[in-house]
Design an enzyme around this catalytic site. Sequence first.
Site, PDB file in Angstrom:
ATOM      1  N   LYS A 211       0.797  -1.224   0.000  1.00 30.61           N
ATOM      2  CA  LYS A 211       0.000   0.000   0.000  1.00 30.61           C
ATOM      3  C   LYS A 211       0.836   1.284   0.000  1.00 30.61           C
ATOM      4  CE  LYS A 211      -4.507  -1.011   0.194  1.00 30.61           C
ATOM      5  NZ  LYS A 211      -5.524  -0.375  -0.651  1.00 30.61           N
ATOM      6  N   SER A 467       0.543  -9.935  -0.820  1.00 32.45           N
ATOM      7  CA  SER A 467       0.385  -8.483  -0.714  1.00 32.45           C
ATOM      8  C   SER A 467       0.558  -7.915   0.676  1.00 32.45           C
ATOM      9  CB  SER A 467      -0.995  -8.081  -1.251  1.00 32.45           C
ATOM     10  OG  SER A 467      -2.012  -8.728  -0.509  1.00 32.45           O
TER      11      SER A 467
END
Length: 677
Positions: A211, A467
């Site tokens: 992110k 992720s």
Amino acid sequence: MAALHSRVLHNRLESLRSAAVCDGRRRRPHDHLQPSVSSSYTTAVPSHSAEQRLRTKQHRQSQVVSAAPTDIADALESFDPCVHTGGSNGGSNSSSNGAAHTADADAPWSPEAFQLEPGALSTVNRQADADESLAAFRCDGCTRTECQGPGGCTAIDWEQSSASYLRQILLANVYDVAIETPLDEAKQLSTQVGNTVLLKREDMQQVHSFKLRGAYNKMAQLTKEELSRGVICSSAGNHAQGVALAAQKLGCEAVICMPTTTPNIKVDSVRRLGGHVDLHGESYTETQAYAQGRAREEGRVFVAPYDDPYTIAGQGTVGQEILKQCPDSGRLSHIFVPVGGGGLIAGIAAYVKAVRPDIKVIGVEPSGANAMAISLHRGRRTTLAKVDAFADGVAVKTVGRETFRLCRQLVDGVVLVSNAATSGAIRDVYDETRTVLEAAGALAVAGARAYLRHNNVKGATVVCVTSGANMNFDRLRLVSELAEIGARREAMLATTIPEERGSFLKFINAALADERTDTITEFKYRFSAGKVAHILFSISIREDSDVTRIVQRLDDQGFTTLDLSEIEPAQVHLRHLVGGRARSFMGEIPDERIFQVEFPEVKGALLKFLRVLSPGWNISLFHYRQSGNRSSTILLGLQLADADLDRFGGAVAELGADYSFAPLEGEAMAAFKMFIQ
């Protein structure tokens, strides 16, 4: 190919960077946002009218490319993912654009209304509705009249051009805070699935998530004046940490609005990075609305978690790294990407489909949070009525407008996975790397496993984007319960046996008759006064066909058996409810004694235990779950009269020192009597 790719990228990147800063005339992306607290702030004059921009977008969308580009330079000139013609294939956040961009006016969908077989690829409806095809990006909180027309944002006028997305990814300013994460082969997993599986380790970023790439790239576009007023975002997890770190690096103040239910560990992580935490609202929707309102009141820039072209471009650098790092990129056939709001997969697809349109880019969502799969199937954004928060990092009710536009044109489909399959993938990655991924971070591995099995793919090279690794510790208990079944190493079964002495031993002999079966990993039973009793048990397996073989063998012996492996409520709840009070016509079971038995976790230990005790004594309670330790504990109930204690002592001695029996007494026995007698 890899050398050519790297060289062309380098040359093109340098020319693009030079052009971007030429004469200092770089566009200020947020000049059109008018803050309510600063009358001295000036706005930029739009360079094109909305009508001109609309005509330009329609012209771009009408161009069709018939041949794949041969290198990056060709791609920049010719490829436009807005007209990608791959065709349909066969197979608790709200929209980040706020009130101005609510989802389509359909009634919300239940996730259960759209389900797929494990590994099946969702269809993609690329026939856009009129409103959706002209939908244009607008920044959160934008109220300028010229931005409300069909042309959309007057400051970011490049997002409808795919070549421009490619340029923005090449120019993305992420490496001030991000690292180029490794692309490692998962050797054990590769052997298991018969393909080369590479893990793109975004969990190794400073904040353990991808992110920060998008957050920093977005914030790096801000002017000094905008940075001086600070930024604000709404997030309960990884985006919050990315914004806080980016603000720390850029020297601006960041307000991070988080739901009041956010775990303290995440709040503390944001504060350690210098973010100012504002706890508000019980749900993410309430928190987001509050943050957007505060942004307008204070003149801060709201940093959206996924639905922003600069955020998407920042995440797209993951795709750039994958193609650069893949040791044999010519053999790379599939990239699996977790999907929440869609920022990561939109960015990866925008880059990969420009450079290697032959590579399939496949999204992976939880079955209970399948907003992108439904939206792609229908060809329009669809809001979910609810979401399963097991994989909280992707628990999104409505995908982004810009991310959906790109995904509908570029992504090859979405695979849906269960929570058990996700837990199994967490175990797979732990076995490879000794890293515990969060549920959202393991989705790609779960999806790849299911897709490769379902489509019988062998000998391919695939990439799974891991992720994130911001796992809540209290989630580990549930993950460990689901992991073995999710990884297809264990099956949960329910069997009916005669309620008579010796049935246990006959049942175990039938269940473990096959040499390929390792051991029983769970065994739960309580006495019933009827003619039959029920056992819930789990057994280790090596392949799916083992389950069929075991069930058939038990049925043939007269032990009717059900496979509970695909019933998640059974895995999460039923296994803990089996037992309870004995179903006896006599009230308490005569002469029942409850023991806590410790025995070694070795193959054959359970069978040896039952051969010594059964059928000598009637077993009234059996509660066992494999612990992973060298020894495990059974809660055992026996009908054992005082006159039989000496014979029982001889049986215990026969078992040996590895088995110990401790009777429940005093307060412990009083507590158990409240529930089991």
